[in-house]
Design a protein around this motif. Structure first.
Motif, short mmCIF file in Angstrom:
data_model
loop_
_atom_site.label_atom_id
_atom_site.label_comp_id
_atom_site.label_asym_id
_atom_site.label_seq_id
_atom_site.Cartn_x
_atom_site.Cartn_y
_atom_site.Cartn_z
N GLY A 114 0.80 -1.22 0.00
CA GLY A 114 0.00 0.00 0.00
C GLY A 114 0.83 1.26 0.00
O GLY A 114 0.33 2.34 0.33
N SER A 115 2.11 1.15 -0.41
CA SER A 115 2.97 2.32 -0.39
C SER A 115 3.17 2.93 -1.77
O SER A 115 3.88 3.92 -1.93
CB SER A 115 4.35 1.95 0.19
OG SER A 115 4.94 0.89 -0.57
N VAL A 156 -8.81 -8.89 -2.80
CA VAL A 156 -9.02 -7.49 -2.41
C VAL A 156 -8.25 -7.19 -1.12
O VAL A 156 -7.66 -6.12 -0.97
CB VAL A 156 -10.52 -7.20 -2.23
CG1 VAL A 156 -10.72 -5.81 -1.64
CG2 VAL A 156 -11.24 -7.31 -3.58
N ALA A 157 -8.25 -8.15 -0.18
CA ALA A 157 -7.53 -7.94 1.08
C ALA A 157 -6.02 -7.84 0.85
O ALA A 157 -5.35 -6.98 1.44
CB ALA A 157 -7.85 -9.09 2.04
N ALA A 158 -5.48 -8.72 -0.01
CA ALA A 158 -4.05 -8.73 -0.25
C ALA A 158 -3.60 -7.52 -1.07
O ALA A 158 -2.51 -6.98 -0.86
CB ALA A 158 -3.65 -10.02 -0.98
N LEU A 159 -4.44 -7.10 -2.02
CA LEU A 159 -4.09 -5.97 -2.89
C LEU A 159 -5.07 -4.82 -2.65
O LEU A 159 -5.62 -4.24 -3.60
CB LEU A 159 -4.13 -6.41 -4.35
CG LEU A 159 -2.98 -7.32 -4.79
CD1 LEU A 159 -3.30 -8.00 -6.10
CD2 LEU A 159 -1.67 -6.55 -4.90
N ASN A 160 -5.30 -4.50 -1.38
CA ASN A 160 -6.33 -3.50 -1.05
C ASN A 160 -5.98 -2.12 -1.62
O ASN A 160 -6.85 -1.38 -2.04
CB ASN A 160 -6.55 -3.44 0.46
CG ASN A 160 -5.28 -3.11 1.22
OD1 ASN A 160 -4.91 -1.95 1.39
ND2 ASN A 160 -4.60 -4.15 1.71
N HIS A 161 -4.70 -1.77 -1.63
CA HIS A 161 -4.32 -0.46 -2.17
C HIS A 161 -4.54 -0.43 -3.69
O HIS A 161 -5.07 0.54 -4.23
CB HIS A 161 -2.85 -0.17 -1.85
CG HIS A 161 -2.37 1.16 -2.35
ND1 HIS A 161 -2.84 2.35 -1.83
CD2 HIS A 161 -1.49 1.49 -3.32
CE1 HIS A 161 -2.25 3.36 -2.46
NE2 HIS A 161 -1.44 2.86 -3.36
N HIS A 162 -4.16 -1.51 -4.35
CA HIS A 162 -4.38 -1.61 -5.80
C HIS A 162 -5.87 -1.56 -6.11
O HIS A 162 -6.29 -0.89 -7.06
CB HIS A 162 -3.77 -2.92 -6.31
CG HIS A 162 -4.07 -3.20 -7.75
ND1 HIS A 162 -3.38 -2.61 -8.79
CD2 HIS A 162 -5.00 -4.01 -8.32
CE1 HIS A 162 -3.86 -3.05 -9.94
NE2 HIS A 162 -4.84 -3.90 -9.69
N PHE A 163 -6.67 -2.26 -5.30
CA PHE A 163 -8.11 -2.26 -5.52
C PHE A 163 -8.69 -0.85 -5.33
O PHE A 163 -9.53 -0.41 -6.11
CB PHE A 163 -8.79 -3.23 -4.56
CG PHE A 163 -10.28 -3.32 -4.75
CD1 PHE A 163 -10.82 -4.16 -5.71
CD2 PHE A 163 -11.14 -2.56 -3.97
CE1 PHE A 163 -12.20 -4.23 -5.90
CE2 PHE A 163 -12.52 -2.62 -4.16
CZ PHE A 163 -13.03 -3.47 -5.12
N TYR A 164 -8.21 -0.15 -4.32
CA TYR A 164 -8.72 1.20 -4.07
C TYR A 164 -8.38 2.13 -5.24
O TYR A 164 -9.23 2.87 -5.74
CB TYR A 164 -8.13 1.75 -2.78
CG TYR A 164 -8.39 3.23 -2.58
CD1 TYR A 164 -9.67 3.69 -2.28
CD2 TYR A 164 -7.37 4.17 -2.71
CE1 TYR A 164 -9.93 5.05 -2.12
CE2 TYR A 164 -7.61 5.52 -2.55
CZ TYR A 164 -8.90 5.96 -2.25
OH TYR A 164 -9.14 7.30 -2.10
#
Length: 439
Positions: A314-315, A389-397
């Protein structure tokens, strides 16, 4: 030969074929391709705007289209390097991409050469080949036609089997799948996309194969391995982290569960198929990493890995994206829901909740039926999306406007579980009372 070795061999062969096509495509005339792109800007088939919203003619995701077209035109670096990773001369791959592409093909402006190592870029090779014979509008129309044919074929096969007395639950599952995806996967906004279209067609083609298998003679668990490995390899080739990976696993779990008719082989068939898919994906990734290190050096590999880890942690920084507050999350997810069906996020949200609620009710009703194991696998396949979605939550957002449509799968499986439960219910008639005849 084990499932892993078969999947490895299949993926290696498909990668070799892909590299051959990539090498051949580089023999095309980039000036002709550039003229085709310039004509598209002049005719209004491309615009300077990267993201168009709910545009059913040009599609929503022009940013990826312009990136792919720039890569298809560019001829920078050695031919071996371009065969493995297409180059681009964009200053920034996240903003002003279409404007830079227009300036490149109309004014001859070019930026510093870059090699976008994160993906295999099958979309670019396909576009490079098609640009030699078709204008942009025709390529988009071709992608839309292929998707439409696959959707209609899937529905037609299920309806034909229903008339012939085919397995009712299989008919229900596949009709729900193809109807839900036809309406809620946003094909009117993404089917014509040079980035989304090929990946979506691969997913639907695989679904059609699973459907055909579910209505055909009984297969052995090992018979799933090679076709699923082919699907995994093609998914990797056309993957741009747009949802193909989680949907591929979810479809494999539920689709193989429907295709395998023997309960005693259900778990082994699903496990072998998932192993084949993951092994093929992994093999493609390893080959890509190896070729990248050989041709571009370890620094290129480390840079690509750093970007992936930044998305996981998420960075990753995107200056134009607002911080993920609750309000912003709702706004961005709503945008994604709007692009699943005609700019009506509220309606999609309510249908999604309805599918979850009545799908759960259907699953509960099926707990004592012979379909319980299959129903559980269908329901559990949705956990793949949740985990993604949990693992790639930043990408999903960041990319919720096109990632949210993966939940068309939840709508499809929810309605199918409900319909299966209804179909397996026996009518209850009080003792001593005859059923009321239809009028």
């Amino acid at each position: 030969m084990s499932a892993i070795m078969r999947s490895f061999a299949v993926a290696a062969i498909i990668y070799a074929v892909f590299l051959t096509l990539s090498w051949v495509s580089l023999g095309s005339d980039p000036r002709q391709a550039a003229a085709t792109v310039a004509a598209a800007f002049k005719n209004g088939d491309l615009t300077e705007v990267d993201i168009l919203g709910t545009d059913a003619r040009l599609g929503v995701h022009q940013l990826n289209d312009c990136l792919i077209l720039d890569q298809a035109i560019a001829r920078l670096g050695t031919r071996a390097q371009m065969m493995v990773t297409p180059p681009n001369d964009l200053a920034d791959r996240t903003t002003r991409v279409c404007l830079e592409l227009k300036q490149s093909v109309t004014e001859g402006r070019h930026g510093q050469v870059n090699f976008y190592q994160n993906y295999i870029h099958g979309h670019t090779v396909l576009a490079r080949l098609l640009l030699t014979v078709l204008p942009i509008s025709a390529i988009r129309a071709l992608y839309e036609l292929v998707i439409a044919v696959l959707l209609v074929a899937g529905l037609g096969l299920a309806m034909k089997q229903a008339l012939r007395g085919g397995p009712t639950v299989n008919v229900i599952f596949w009709i729900c799948f193809f109807l839900a995806f036809a309406r809620f996967f946003g094909f009117e906004y993404f089917g014509q996309s040079l980035g989304h279209g090929p990946a979506d067609a691969v997913l639907l083609g695989y679904a059609l194969w699973l459907e055909t298998t579910s209505f055909s003679a009984q297969a052995r668990p090992v018979d799933f391995v090679v076709p699923v490995a082919v699907f995994g390899a093609l998914t990797a080739i056309f993957e741009l982290l747009t949802g193909g990976l989680p949907l591929g696993i979810a479809l494999t779990v539920a689709g193989v569960a429907m295709a395998e008719r023997r309960d005693d082989r259900l778990k082994s068939s699903v496990a072998l198929a998932c192993t084949a898919f993951v092994t093929a994906i992994g093999t493609m990734a390893v080959i890509k990493i190896t070729l990248t290190e050989i041709l571009f050096g370890q620094g290129a590999v480390m840079s690509a890995e750093g970007q992936l880890f930044a998305r996981l942690a998420g960075s990753a920084q995107f200056d134009q994206i607002p911080p993920p507050t609750l309000a912003n999350i709702i706004i961005r997810v709503s945008q994604g829901l709007a692009e699943m069906i005609g700019d009506q996020p509220g309606l999609v949200a309510m249908i999604l909740l309805l599918a979850i609620a009545f799908g759960a009710a259907g699953l509960f009703r099926l707990r004592h039926s012979e379909l319980w194991k299959r129903a559980m696998l269908i329901a559990a396949s949705n956990l793949v999306l949740v985990a993604w979605v949990a693992a790639l939550n930043h990408h999903f957002y960041v990319h919720a406007w096109f990632m949210t449509r993966i939940f068309a799968w939840t709508i499809a499986t929810g309605f199918s579980l409900f319909a299966m439960a209804v179909a397996t219910q026996r009518p209850v008639v009080p003792d001593g009372q005859a059923p009321i005849p239809a009028e």
